[in-house]
Enzyme design. Structure first.
Site, mmCIF file in Angstrom:
data_model
loop_
_atom_site.group_PDB
_atom_site.id
_atom_site.type_symbol
_atom_site.label_atom_id
_atom_site.label_comp_id
_atom_site.label_asym_id
_atom_site.label_seq_id
_atom_site.Cartn_x
_atom_site.Cartn_y
_atom_site.Cartn_z
ATOM 1 N N ARG A 40 65.931 13.998 98.634
ATOM 2 C CA ARG A 40 66.082 13.063 97.512
ATOM 3 C C ARG A 40 64.733 12.945 96.819
ATOM 4 O O ARG A 40 63.762 12.503 97.426
ATOM 5 C CB ARG A 40 66.529 11.677 98.002
ATOM 6 C CG ARG A 40 67.835 11.684 98.792
ATOM 7 C CD ARG A 40 69.019 11.900 97.882
ATOM 8 N NE ARG A 40 70.277 11.817 98.602
ATOM 9 C CZ ARG A 40 71.098 12.822 98.795
ATOM 10 N NH1 ARG A 40 70.791 14.031 98.344
ATOM 11 N NH2 ARG A 40 72.239 12.654 99.432
ATOM 12 N N GLU A 41 64.652 13.333 95.554
ATOM 13 C CA GLU A 41 63.432 13.193 94.776
ATOM 14 C C GLU A 41 63.570 12.001 93.848
ATOM 15 O O GLU A 41 64.573 11.877 93.138
ATOM 16 C CB GLU A 41 63.161 14.462 93.961
ATOM 17 C CG GLU A 41 62.894 15.674 94.835
ATOM 18 C CD GLU A 41 62.672 16.946 94.048
ATOM 19 O OE1 GLU A 41 62.345 17.971 94.690
ATOM 20 O OE2 GLU A 41 62.835 16.945 92.814
ATOM 21 N N GLU A 99 51.896 -8.741 74.355
ATOM 22 C CA GLU A 99 52.641 -7.883 73.427
ATOM 23 C C GLU A 99 53.041 -8.604 72.141
ATOM 24 O O GLU A 99 53.123 -7.969 71.089
ATOM 25 C CB GLU A 99 53.885 -7.323 74.116
ATOM 26 C CG GLU A 99 53.568 -6.344 75.237
ATOM 27 C CD GLU A 99 54.793 -5.620 75.751
ATOM 28 O OE1 GLU A 99 55.920 -5.952 75.316
ATOM 29 O OE2 GLU A 99 54.629 -4.718 76.596
ATOM 30 N N GLU A 122 62.863 1.358 90.699
ATOM 31 C CA GLU A 122 62.438 0.292 89.796
ATOM 32 C C GLU A 122 63.459 -0.844 89.732
ATOM 33 O O GLU A 122 64.668 -0.613 89.633
ATOM 34 C CB GLU A 122 62.218 0.832 88.378
ATOM 35 C CG GLU A 122 61.791 -0.242 87.392
ATOM 36 C CD GLU A 122 61.630 0.275 85.971
ATOM 37 O OE1 GLU A 122 61.110 -0.465 85.130
ATOM 38 O OE2 GLU A 122 62.032 1.438 85.703
ATOM 39 N N GLU A 141 44.477 -1.007 74.124
ATOM 40 C CA GLU A 141 44.008 -0.157 73.037
ATOM 41 C C GLU A 141 44.912 1.050 72.808
ATOM 42 O O GLU A 141 44.900 1.645 71.724
ATOM 43 C CB GLU A 141 42.574 0.307 73.288
ATOM 44 C CG GLU A 141 42.375 1.178 74.513
ATOM 45 C CD GLU A 141 40.937 1.654 74.655
ATOM 46 O OE1 GLU A 141 40.753 2.799 75.116
ATOM 47 O OE2 GLU A 141 40.023 0.894 74.307
ATOM 48 N N GLU A 143 48.235 0.779 72.985
ATOM 49 C CA GLU A 143 49.548 0.190 72.764
ATOM 50 C C GLU A 143 49.735 -0.121 71.283
ATOM 51 O O GLU A 143 48.913 -0.822 70.678
ATOM 52 C CB GLU A 143 49.665 -1.095 73.602
ATOM 53 C CG GLU A 143 51.053 -1.550 73.916
ATOM 54 C CD GLU A 143 51.074 -2.644 74.970
ATOM 55 O OE1 GLU A 143 52.109 -2.786 75.635
ATOM 56 O OE2 GLU A 143 50.074 -3.373 75.132
#
Length: 198
Positions: A40-41, A99, A122, A141, A143
């Protein structure tokens, strides 16, 4: 409770394939329920947050950002990954300020999203924020993104017609609609479930 033993895979060994600045890719050898072995990768991920910022006029805070893998500008809710040792709420507060420039008076933990279960571990924590006040953004910087506001009905239409295809934003829109309709409730007390304080 359902017995899942006939579905479970048992880890045997791990090989590190890539450890970059952002991505950490491994190959696990596992023993299948049949007794055979397979590989499984997948990508190891520190976790992330998404913020659904509710403005007093009923609109929500959104972003437009170029995403290199997609080679397109995507419409998204503000989001970002957890720093090492960072609590989920602290990350949500930091990402919203950095943000968008917005600070929130109240926060509510909504739930969790596993966006890519076939190839990454995740998990994205979903936060709602309200009582917003606008200040100065603190972008990295490297972003570049536009911040704008959208009516929830317009966001729903974008999800429906394919202008929004980002997984977390699609799920966020579902959460938003259910909260606004009263079908789902949020705890705005500021307390965070223990399992959200990673």
């Amino acid at each position: 409770m359902t017995d899942d033993l006939h579905l479970r895979e048992t880890p045997v060994s791990r090989t590190e394939l890539l450890k970059g600045h952002f991505l950490h890719v491994v190959r696990d050898t596992v023993r299948l329920p049949s007794g055979h072995e397979a590989t499984r990768e997948y990508v190891l991920h520190p976790g992330a947050v998404m913020v659904i910022g509710l403005l007093d006029d009923g609109s929500v805070v959104m972003e437009r950002q170029f995403r290199h893998p997609m080679q397109a500008v995507m419409i998204e809710f503000p989001a970002g990954k957890l720093d090492a040792g960072e609590a989920s709420l602290a990350c949500a507060q930091r990402e919203l300020i950095e943000e968008t420039g917005y600070r929130a008076r109240e926060w509510a933990f909504a739930g969790r999203l596993a966006p890519t279960i076939a190839y990454s571990d995740e998990i994205i924590d979903i936060w709602f924020a309200r009582g917003l006040s606008l200040g100065e953004r603190q972008l990295d910087e490297e972003e570049f993104l536009d911040v704008f506001t959208a009516d929830p009905a317009q966001l729903t239409q974008w999800c429906r017609n394919g202008e929004v295809i980002d997984c977390k934003t699609l799920v966020g829109s579902m959460w938003l609609n259910n909260v606004l309709s009263g079908a789902w409730t949020l705890d705005w007390s500021g307390t965070m479930p223990a399992d959200a304080a990673r």
